[in-house]
Scaffold this motif. Structure first.
Motif, mmCIF file in Angstrom:
data_model
loop_
_atom_site.group_PDB
_atom_site.id
_atom_site.type_symbol
_atom_site.label_atom_id
_atom_site.label_comp_id
_atom_site.label_asym_id
_atom_site.label_seq_id
_atom_site.Cartn_x
_atom_site.Cartn_y
_atom_site.Cartn_z
ATOM 1 N N ARG B 89 -16.329 10.649 -0.214
ATOM 2 C CA ARG B 89 -15.716 9.333 -0.397
ATOM 3 C C ARG B 89 -14.711 9.042 0.699
ATOM 4 N N SER B 90 -13.948 10.049 1.017
ATOM 5 C CA SER B 90 -12.952 9.879 2.060
ATOM 6 C C SER B 90 -13.629 9.444 3.356
ATOM 7 N N TRP B 91 -14.745 10.067 3.644
ATOM 8 C CA TRP B 91 -15.450 9.785 4.881
ATOM 9 C C TRP B 91 -16.064 8.399 4.856
ATOM 10 N N ARG B 93 -15.313 5.766 3.397
ATOM 11 C CA ARG B 93 -14.430 4.613 3.431
ATOM 12 C C ARG B 93 -13.424 4.667 4.568
ATOM 13 N N ASN B 94 -13.541 5.650 5.419
ATOM 14 C CA ASN B 94 -12.545 5.779 6.478
ATOM 15 C C ASN B 94 -12.596 4.598 7.438
ATOM 16 N N GLU B 95 -11.475 3.938 7.530
ATOM 17 C CA GLU B 95 -11.380 2.687 8.265
ATOM 18 C C GLU B 95 -11.724 2.865 9.738
ATOM 19 N N GLU B 101 -18.061 2.903 14.279
ATOM 20 C CA GLU B 101 -19.495 3.169 14.106
ATOM 21 C C GLU B 101 -20.415 2.398 15.063
ATOM 22 N N LEU B 128 -14.985 13.156 13.044
ATOM 23 C CA LEU B 128 -15.194 12.167 11.995
ATOM 24 C C LEU B 128 -16.608 11.638 11.999
ATOM 25 N N ASP B 129 -17.243 11.662 13.143
ATOM 26 C CA ASP B 129 -18.608 11.163 13.189
ATOM 27 C C ASP B 129 -19.324 11.727 14.390
ATOM 28 N N LEU B 266 -10.361 -5.072 9.673
ATOM 29 C CA LEU B 266 -10.586 -4.433 8.435
ATOM 30 C C LEU B 266 -9.169 -4.341 7.907
ATOM 31 N N GLY B 267 -8.267 -4.773 8.821
ATOM 32 C CA GLY B 267 -6.883 -4.393 8.749
ATOM 33 C C GLY B 267 -6.159 -4.913 7.549
ATOM 34 N N PRO B 268 -5.434 -5.987 7.662
ATOM 35 C CA PRO B 268 -4.507 -6.376 6.611
ATOM 36 C C PRO B 268 -5.234 -6.944 5.405
ATOM 37 N N ARG B 269 -6.145 -6.196 4.902
ATOM 38 C CA ARG B 269 -6.906 -6.553 3.699
ATOM 39 C C ARG B 269 -7.668 -7.867 3.864
#
Lengths: 270, 270
Positions: B89-91, B93-95, B101, B128-129, B266-269
């Motif tokens: 899950r951590s991976w 959703r990692n911003e 990507e 991370l990838d 993706l930043g400030p929501r």
DNA sequence: CCCGATAGTTCCATTATTCAGAACTCAATT
DNA sequence: AATTGAGTTCTGAATAATGGAACTATCGGG
């Protein structure tokens, strides 16, 4: 909570109450944040965690300091990277996976389709490995994922290895979501389980995702301390019903090879 | 520990002492078990953990009950599967990873070689990838892995983004292991870092593994709250020195694209 | 510019958990 | 049968977590 009851509940009839003290509380928080589908603000967590602000603040602070959570620039909390490091070690050294690996590869070679290895964990299946043909793989997208038991080949295979009482406990603890028109219900699942016990194979006929089918077979330790499964998965147009039958035996064979590998070891050290 | 000292140490001059209470102690245990290269018996852990038996026993019990550790049939402790679920899950959703990507894919397409994304975490790089060409991928074998900073392209790129004081702190905290005849020493590393700062590219010329080379470029947030890198890696016979130079610019471009992606969000929501 | 509201942080006496050591069980060895 | 090694359980004492409230910072109007 009052001093007058505590008579009926005492028989620890309800064995689901965890007794892990401080750690348990922290893990609940970790779960909340990792299961959310976007980073959460302090207040968001506060709302669902049911903790006093001061307490929550310190707890999140500790989790963050340990790298289990991360604080974004805007103050929101996201799962931390330390989890990746821990998990990669966990995965790399996993005994079951190591034993299964060559058999998964062989099965992939034989069928040309994607092969999965999974274990039962609580009421979900966690995928431990995946061997694909030649496309580039987005692996974390599958490995480590907890998926439902009632609509995956590996899940049903795993269930079939359990004694009835554990089976019942799990089935009744799960809420069945209808993913496709073929998704099973608790009743049809029970019927299927008994089929699987006879034939030795579980099938997923587009029960989780339309257009995806799979054949699976159970893998379990002698004492049933863990149960899981191997499966071959592919698109419905390639995995016709005849094909599924054709691969049922090889999948079973692979499962058996893995089980005999487990008995021999890596086992009692050296 | 006695009542008479506690004068010299108090100035929290030593800022490396973690203050995470109970959680910290448990994480130490988790690290011990996950870093071991085979499952450990109670007594083995006891020997390195420096805890009284009773205490250790309860702590391991808690970790096990939460699924962070697993008890094998013979009583030995191994890393638990819950870690996989949390990490996946951590991976997912990692911003940073999500933003990067598409750029990683583009870079892979352009070069045809393996592309990596990593971040600095303490004194290691965590991958991370990874985007590979067309071979089947054993992904966990790389993603999530903590690797040394001083002999990987991504590691050196990340370091180059840091201000000198943090750089020094890290360099002096690491013990340099000599993997190949080209592996850097603290001194040569410092010289390279200043080169990287000028050119914008880090290279790994068989410093970690013989026959493997790579070009990398740094990626970092404006406040340096995190630094990492992108790299293109491949076998020395394909990645000649000319090739490395040829790809230096595209790699830098990819890094820049990722950074501008981060500023937008993706930043400030939403 | 000030007000009120919302968000996040710090403090500290109270309380609950954890701690450490010793005593105990169990099994394998001699 | 006696001894050692491995793991488990128990206890008052020590420590860390708790929760309520007071405090600060930030934001959006009017």
């Amino acid at each position: 909570m009052s001093a007058t009851d505590g008579d009926i509940m005492d028989k620890n009839e309800s064995a689901d109450k965890r007794e892990t003290g401080t750690l348990g509380k922290l893990m609940v928080l970790l779960d909340i944040v990792t299961h959310a589908d976007s980073p959460m603000r302090f207040t968001d967590i506060l709302a669902v965690a049911g903790q006093p602000r001061g307490t929550l603040h310190r707890q999140l602070g500790h989790l963050t300091e340990e790298g289990l959570l991360e604080v974004l620039a805007d103050g929101r909390y996201a799962p931390g990277l330390r989890l990746l490091d821990l998990a990669s070690r966990s995965w790399a050294r996993n005994e079951f996976r190591l034993i299964a690996e060559p058999h998964l590869n062989a099965l992939q070679q034989l069928t040309g389709e994607t092969v999965h290895l999974g274990v039962l964990r609580g009421a979900s299946v966690i995928y431990l490995d995946k061997v694909e043909g030649s496309q580039p793989v987005r692996m974390y997208s599958q490995i480590g994922n907890a998926s439902p038991i009632y609509c995956t080949g590996v899940g049903k295979a795993a269930l079939s290895a359990l004694p009835d009482e554990r089976l019942d406990a799990i089935i009744s603890s799960v809420s069945f979501q209808r993913f496709t028109e073929h998704t099973l219900t608790p009743e049809t699942l029970r019927r299927e389980i008994s089929d699987i016990r006879h034939s030795g194979n579980a099938f997923d006929r587009e029960e989780h995702e339309v257009g995806i089918r799979c054949v699976a077979a159970p893998v379990y330790s002698e004492d049933l301390s863990f149960v899981g499964g191997v499966s071959v998965t592919g698109p419905a147009y390639r995995l016709t019903f005849e094909r599924l039958e054709e691969w049922a035996l090889p999948v079973r064979r692979a499962a058996e090879s893995i089980m005999s590998g487990m008995r021999i070891g890596l086992g009692p050290r050296r």
